[in-house]
Write a protein that holds these residues in place. Structure first.
Motif, mmCIF file in Angstrom:
data_model
loop_
_atom_site.group_PDB
_atom_site.id
_atom_site.type_symbol
_atom_site.label_atom_id
_atom_site.label_comp_id
_atom_site.label_asym_id
_atom_site.label_seq_id
_atom_site.Cartn_x
_atom_site.Cartn_y
_atom_site.Cartn_z
ATOM 1 N N LYS A 3 0.794 -1.226 0.000
ATOM 2 C CA LYS A 3 0.000 0.000 0.000
ATOM 3 C C LYS A 3 0.828 1.278 0.000
ATOM 4 O O LYS A 3 0.497 2.238 -0.692
ATOM 5 C CB LYS A 3 -0.939 -0.017 1.207
ATOM 6 C CG LYS A 3 -1.919 1.162 1.217
ATOM 7 C CD LYS A 3 -2.939 1.034 2.335
ATOM 8 C CE LYS A 3 -3.930 2.176 2.258
ATOM 9 N NZ LYS A 3 -4.952 2.093 3.330
ATOM 10 N N TYR A 4 1.924 1.314 0.765
ATOM 11 C CA TYR A 4 2.673 2.560 0.896
ATOM 12 C C TYR A 4 4.034 2.505 0.201
ATOM 13 O O TYR A 4 4.932 3.283 0.532
ATOM 14 C CB TYR A 4 2.840 2.909 2.378
ATOM 15 C CG TYR A 4 1.511 3.134 3.068
ATOM 16 C CD1 TYR A 4 0.691 4.193 2.702
ATOM 17 C CD2 TYR A 4 1.073 2.261 4.072
ATOM 18 C CE1 TYR A 4 -0.542 4.398 3.331
ATOM 19 C CE2 TYR A 4 -0.148 2.459 4.706
ATOM 20 C CZ TYR A 4 -0.959 3.527 4.325
ATOM 21 O OH TYR A 4 -2.171 3.728 4.950
ATOM 22 N N ASP A 5 4.155 1.605 -0.782
ATOM 23 C CA ASP A 5 5.422 1.527 -1.524
ATOM 24 C C ASP A 5 5.756 2.841 -2.208
ATOM 25 O O ASP A 5 6.924 3.213 -2.331
ATOM 26 C CB ASP A 5 5.361 0.396 -2.556
ATOM 27 C CG ASP A 5 5.642 -0.965 -1.934
ATOM 28 O OD1 ASP A 5 5.959 -0.994 -0.730
ATOM 29 O OD2 ASP A 5 5.541 -1.969 -2.644
ATOM 30 N N GLN A 6 4.720 3.549 -2.696
ATOM 31 C CA GLN A 6 4.990 4.803 -3.415
ATOM 32 C C GLN A 6 5.607 5.853 -2.504
ATOM 33 O O GLN A 6 6.232 6.808 -2.969
ATOM 34 C CB GLN A 6 3.701 5.349 -4.062
ATOM 35 C CG GLN A 6 2.747 6.085 -3.112
ATOM 36 C CD GLN A 6 1.817 5.146 -2.365
ATOM 37 O OE1 GLN A 6 2.037 3.933 -2.336
ATOM 38 N NE2 GLN A 6 0.762 5.702 -1.793
ATOM 39 N N VAL A 7 5.442 5.683 -1.182
ATOM 40 C CA VAL A 7 6.036 6.614 -0.223
ATOM 41 C C VAL A 7 7.420 6.155 0.201
ATOM 42 O O VAL A 7 8.395 6.907 0.123
ATOM 43 C CB VAL A 7 5.139 6.766 1.029
ATOM 44 C CG1 VAL A 7 5.817 7.696 2.049
ATOM 45 C CG2 VAL A 7 3.768 7.299 0.659
ATOM 46 N N PHE A 8 7.518 4.911 0.632
ATOM 47 C CA PHE A 8 8.734 4.453 1.308
ATOM 48 C C PHE A 8 9.714 3.677 0.424
ATOM 49 O O PHE A 8 10.841 3.433 0.839
ATOM 50 C CB PHE A 8 8.357 3.602 2.522
ATOM 51 C CG PHE A 8 7.541 4.350 3.540
ATOM 52 C CD1 PHE A 8 8.088 5.413 4.249
ATOM 53 C CD2 PHE A 8 6.215 4.017 3.781
ATOM 54 C CE1 PHE A 8 7.340 6.112 5.181
ATOM 55 C CE2 PHE A 8 5.455 4.711 4.718
ATOM 56 C CZ PHE A 8 6.016 5.767 5.419
#
Length: 339
Positions: A3-8
């Motif tokens: 879910k938060y790959d685009q951030v981290f």
């Protein structure tokens, strides 16, 4: 993709450089946009939250708006992950905890005072990315949650600061003292003073400039007019008559927050605060009074503040004392909204 790959899991760094303060604000923006709902970001709420940090206390509305525009534009144009990487790279040891706190604050349910379970995954990943250990992260989380719960339980504490409005409508100003500290507002024709039990004194004297003085100001020039108004009229009438041994120790024309003529008056036993001389008597403390005279929209203003000297306290050099008093007055003047 998690879910938060685009951030981290992004490796991109923006060409836009960020200061440590901007990096703290960026963590709040990243958190607000982490779920991909960029159109749902509440800029006003974000700004209000950031003003709660000491780092941003002195930011004006325009400065805050410019800061958030910069960060949101980076996120929209280059990606939330790019903004996160740039911010993470710009954080210092002093700003790291604030950055995590900014992220936490964006996740708290304001009505319940908790971080919802479905937001904990992001928070855990943020903690790992910032390399905070569990004890540090939990301490910050507890502090933020406590602050939200106190706001929920005591809503009156977060109301906007009460304003003083002049009867003539020529200005309004946030009341800078607290009733719990013995705060007192003295208001009469052409004057309002704010004082408390700790020796605070902030005062605004004002009068409409007569047409004859308008012509005089135009003839003399602003600096000469204000110098005469302050040193030849205001100080002798308002200060020396009350405290006869008073004397001007410093004066200068300034063009900083506002153009005006500034003076420091030494007032032996002229403070609004009383100190004990011995076990049986008391007398007013010695004080310096800083005064700034200026004209705004046809009104002549004299704004003053007080520096008290406790028994045995030795003042610094007059230049040092003048700088402190001038700074306090200019900070106060910056809060005044002229009509």
């Amino acid at each position: 993709m998690a879910k938060y790959d685009q951030v981290f899991n992004s490796e991109e760094i923006s060409e836009e450089t960020l200061s440590a303060a901007e990096a703290v604000a960026a963590m709040a923006v990243v958190t607000a946009l982490a779920d991909g709902n960029e159109t749902e970001i509440d800029v006003e709420t974000l700004a209000s939250m950031l003003w709660g940090f000491e780092t941003f206390e002195e930011y004006s509305e325009d400065e805050m708006a410019s800061l958030l525009d910069k960060l949101i534009n980076i996120a929209e144009d280059e990606g939330v992950g790019t903004l996160f990487n740039s911010a993470n790279q710009s954080l210092t040891d002093d700003s790291l905890f604030d950055a995590y706190a900014a992220g936490v604050m964006m996740l708290v349910d304001e009505e319940k005072g908790i971080v919802p379970k479905n937001k904990m995954s992001f928070l855990n990943q943020l903690q790992a990315a910032l390399e905070l250990d569990n004890e540090e992260a939990q301490e910050i989380l507890d502090e933020v949650i406590t602050a939200f719960k106190e706001a929920i339980e005591n809503p009156d504490d977060v109301l906007e600061q009460e304003m003083y409005q002049s009867p003539e409508g020529n200005f309004q100003v946030p009341i800078p003292i607290d009733v719990q500290d013995g705060g007192n507002v003295q208001s009469e024709a052409g004057l309002v003073g704010f004082s408390d039990d700790f020796g605070t004194l902030l005062q605004i004297d004002y009068q409409l400039v007569p047409d004859t003085q308008v012509a005089q100001m135009q003839s003399l020039g602003e600096e000469a007019y204000l110098k005469a108004a302050l040193l030849d009229n205001y100080v002798p009438e308002k200060i020396v008559k009350s405290v006869p041994n008073s004397r001007v120790e410093h004066s200068e024309y300034i063009q900083e927050v506002i153009s005006g003529y500034f003076a420091v008056v030494n007032m032996p036993q002229g403070s609004t605060m009383v100190g004990e001389k011995n076990s049986s008597t008391s007398q007013r403390l010695d004080a310096y009074r800083g005064i700034l005279g200026f004209v705004n929209q046809s009104f002549l203003y004299f704004v003053s503040c007080q520096r008290n000297f406790l028994d045995g306290e030795v003042p610094g050099s007059i230049d040092e004392e003048a700088q402190v008093l001038k700074g306090e007055i200019l900070e106060f003047v910056s809060t005044i909204e002229f009509g």
